[in-house]
Design a protein around this motif. Structure first.
Motif, mmCIF file in Angstrom:
data_model
loop_
_atom_site.group_PDB
_atom_site.id
_atom_site.type_symbol
_atom_site.label_atom_id
_atom_site.label_comp_id
_atom_site.label_asym_id
_atom_site.label_seq_id
_atom_site.Cartn_x
_atom_site.Cartn_y
_atom_site.Cartn_z
ATOM 1 N N ASP A 180 0.886 -1.267 -0.187
ATOM 2 C CA ASP A 180 -0.306 0.351 -0.286
ATOM 3 C C ASP A 180 1.545 1.511 -0.290
ATOM 4 O O ASP A 180 0.817 1.525 -0.589
ATOM 5 N N ILE A 181 2.181 1.573 1.220
ATOM 6 C CA ILE A 181 2.990 2.432 0.957
ATOM 7 C C ILE A 181 3.462 3.121 -0.389
ATOM 8 O O ILE A 181 3.762 3.667 -0.676
ATOM 9 N N HIS A 182 3.840 1.810 -1.309
ATOM 10 C CA HIS A 182 4.775 2.079 -2.239
ATOM 11 C C HIS A 182 3.309 2.357 -3.309
ATOM 12 O O HIS A 182 4.265 3.344 -4.312
ATOM 13 N N HIS A 183 2.559 1.412 -3.637
ATOM 14 C CA HIS A 183 1.231 2.212 -3.922
ATOM 15 C C HIS A 183 1.110 3.662 -3.985
ATOM 16 O O HIS A 183 1.353 4.481 -5.528
ATOM 17 N N ASN A 184 1.042 4.176 -3.044
ATOM 18 C CA ASN A 184 1.228 5.654 -2.539
ATOM 19 C C ASN A 184 2.375 5.968 -3.051
ATOM 20 O O ASN A 184 2.019 7.538 -3.423
ATOM 21 N N PHE A 185 3.719 5.278 -2.765
ATOM 22 C CA PHE A 185 4.916 6.452 -3.456
ATOM 23 C C PHE A 185 4.862 6.454 -4.936
ATOM 24 O O PHE A 185 4.459 7.986 -5.586
ATOM 25 N N LYS A 186 3.929 6.318 -5.785
ATOM 26 C CA LYS A 186 3.432 5.590 -7.094
ATOM 27 C C LYS A 186 2.542 6.783 -7.449
ATOM 28 O O LYS A 186 2.587 8.206 -8.411
ATOM 29 N N ARG A 187 1.194 7.023 -6.843
ATOM 30 C CA ARG A 187 0.508 7.462 -6.727
ATOM 31 C C ARG A 187 1.042 9.545 -6.075
ATOM 32 O O ARG A 187 0.863 9.935 -7.354
ATOM 33 N N ALA A 188 1.698 9.901 -5.856
ATOM 34 C CA ALA A 188 2.409 10.632 -5.408
ATOM 35 C C ALA A 188 4.188 11.394 -6.580
ATOM 36 O O ALA A 188 3.437 12.268 -6.835
ATOM 37 N N ASN A 189 4.578 10.190 -7.486
ATOM 38 C CA ASN A 189 4.966 10.251 -8.459
ATOM 39 C C ASN A 189 3.839 10.857 -9.803
ATOM 40 O O ASN A 189 4.688 10.377 -10.288
ATOM 41 N N GLY A 190 2.856 10.814 -9.671
ATOM 42 C CA GLY A 190 2.089 11.241 -10.914
ATOM 43 C C GLY A 190 1.268 9.888 -11.531
ATOM 44 O O GLY A 190 0.524 9.827 -12.027
#
Length: 250
Positions: A180-190
Motif C-alpha cells: 500500500d505505501i509503495h502504491h502511495n509512492f507511485k501515486r505521489a509520483n504522478g
C-alpha cells in the motif's frame, strides 16, 4: 531528454506480459525513478561499495545492466584501481544498444564490455564485485540458486555480491502495508490508479519476488559468510554478501 513513462496511461484491451523492449527503453529512467523508492540512493551506495571492495587486476560485473546506471556508478569509483574492467550483461538488445550509447558519453579509463545474453549463461571469472540491481527477480525462481552459485564460484576471496530486490514480507499484514505505501509512492509520483493496476497485471507473471528471509538463506546455503541489508525503503531492499577471505578451493 528522458521521456515520461505513459505506457499504461490508457486502458488496454489486453495487458501483455511486461518486456524490456524499445518502448520501455525510451522511458526507463523516468519509470524506474518514479517506481522504485530510493533508487538513486541505491546507485550511490553501489558506487561506494564498489570503491571499497573492488580489487586490482579483477573484473566487475553488472548483471542485468539495463541502461548502465549501476555500471556508471561502479566505473566512476574505480578509475584509480589498477587494471579493473567491467562487464555489463542484459538480455534485451534494445537495452544494450542504448546502454552503449550512454556509456560513450562519459570518458573513463575503465573499459566496459557489454554482452547481450541471459545472466544464467554468463561466466563469472576473477570477479571482485558483482552487482545485480533488481535483476534476480526476473530470473525464473528455479534458476536463481544456480545463478548465485555461479557468481559465488567466480568471486575472488573477499569479493562481494551487491543484490537489490523488491521483496514480500512473510507477515501478510505487513506485506499488505508495504504494498500500500509503495502504491502511495507511485501515486505521489504522478501514476494514476489505471497505470498502477495495468503495470501490476503486466509484471506479475514476469517478476516473481522472494522474501528477505529466502534471499538470506539462499546466500548462506551457497557459502557467503557475511550478509547484510544496507538499504531498505518499503518493499525494496539492497543487500551485500561477502565471500570469505579464506575458502576451501578458492
Amino acid at each position: 531528454m528522458t521521456q515520461k513513462d505513459s505506457i499504461f496511461a490508457e486502458p488496454l484491451a489486453h495487458v501483455s506480459d511486461f518486456a524490456f523492449d524499445q518502448t520501455v527503453v525510451e522511458v526507463f529512467p523516468d519509470m524506474i525513478n518514479r517506481s522504485v523508492p530510493g533508487y538513486q540512493s541505491i546507485l550511490q551506495g553501489i558506487g561506494q561499495l564498489t570503491k571499497r571492495y573492488a580489487q586490482p587486476h579483477s573484473t566487475l560485473y553488472d548483471l542485468g545492466c539495463s541502461l548502465g546506471a549501476a555500471t556508471l556508478a561502479m566505473r566512476q569509483q574505480v578509475a584509480d584501481i589498477a587494471e579493473v574492467a567491467i562487464v555489463g550483461v542484459d538480455n534485451s538488445a534494445a537495452m544494450i544498444e542504448r546502454c552503449q550509447l550512454l556509456l560513450q558519453g562519459y570518458r573513463s579509463s575503465v573499459p566496459v564490455t557489454l554482452r547481450c545474453e541471459n545472466v544464467q549463461d554468463t561466466p563469472i571469472e576473477n570477479a571482485s564485485v558483482v552487482t545485480m540491481n533488481f535483476t534476480l527477480q526476473f530470473v525464473p525462481p528455479e534458476q536463481r540458486y544456480g545463478v548465485l552459485a555461479n557468481v559465488y564460484a567466480g568471486l575472488r576471496p573477499g569479493g562481494v555480491l551487491l543484490l537489490s530486490e523488491k521483496f514480500h514480507s512473510m507477515d501478510p499484514m505487513m506485506d499488505e502495508l508495504l504494498v500500500d505505501i509503495h502504491h502511495n509512492f507511485k501515486r505521489a509520483n504522478g501514476y494514476s490508479e489505471l497505470e498502477i493496476s495495468q503495470k501490476r497485471a503486466a509484471i506479475e507473471n514476469v517478476m516473481r519476488i522472494d522474501s528477505l528471509e529466502t534471499h538470506r538463506q539462499r546466500l548462506q546455503d551457497i557459502g557467503f559468510q557475511h550478509i547484510q541489508v544496507w538499504f531498505q525503503c518499503y518493499n525494496f531492499a539492497a543487500m551485500i554478501a561477502v565471500k570469505g577471505a579464506t575458502q576451501e578451493g578458492a
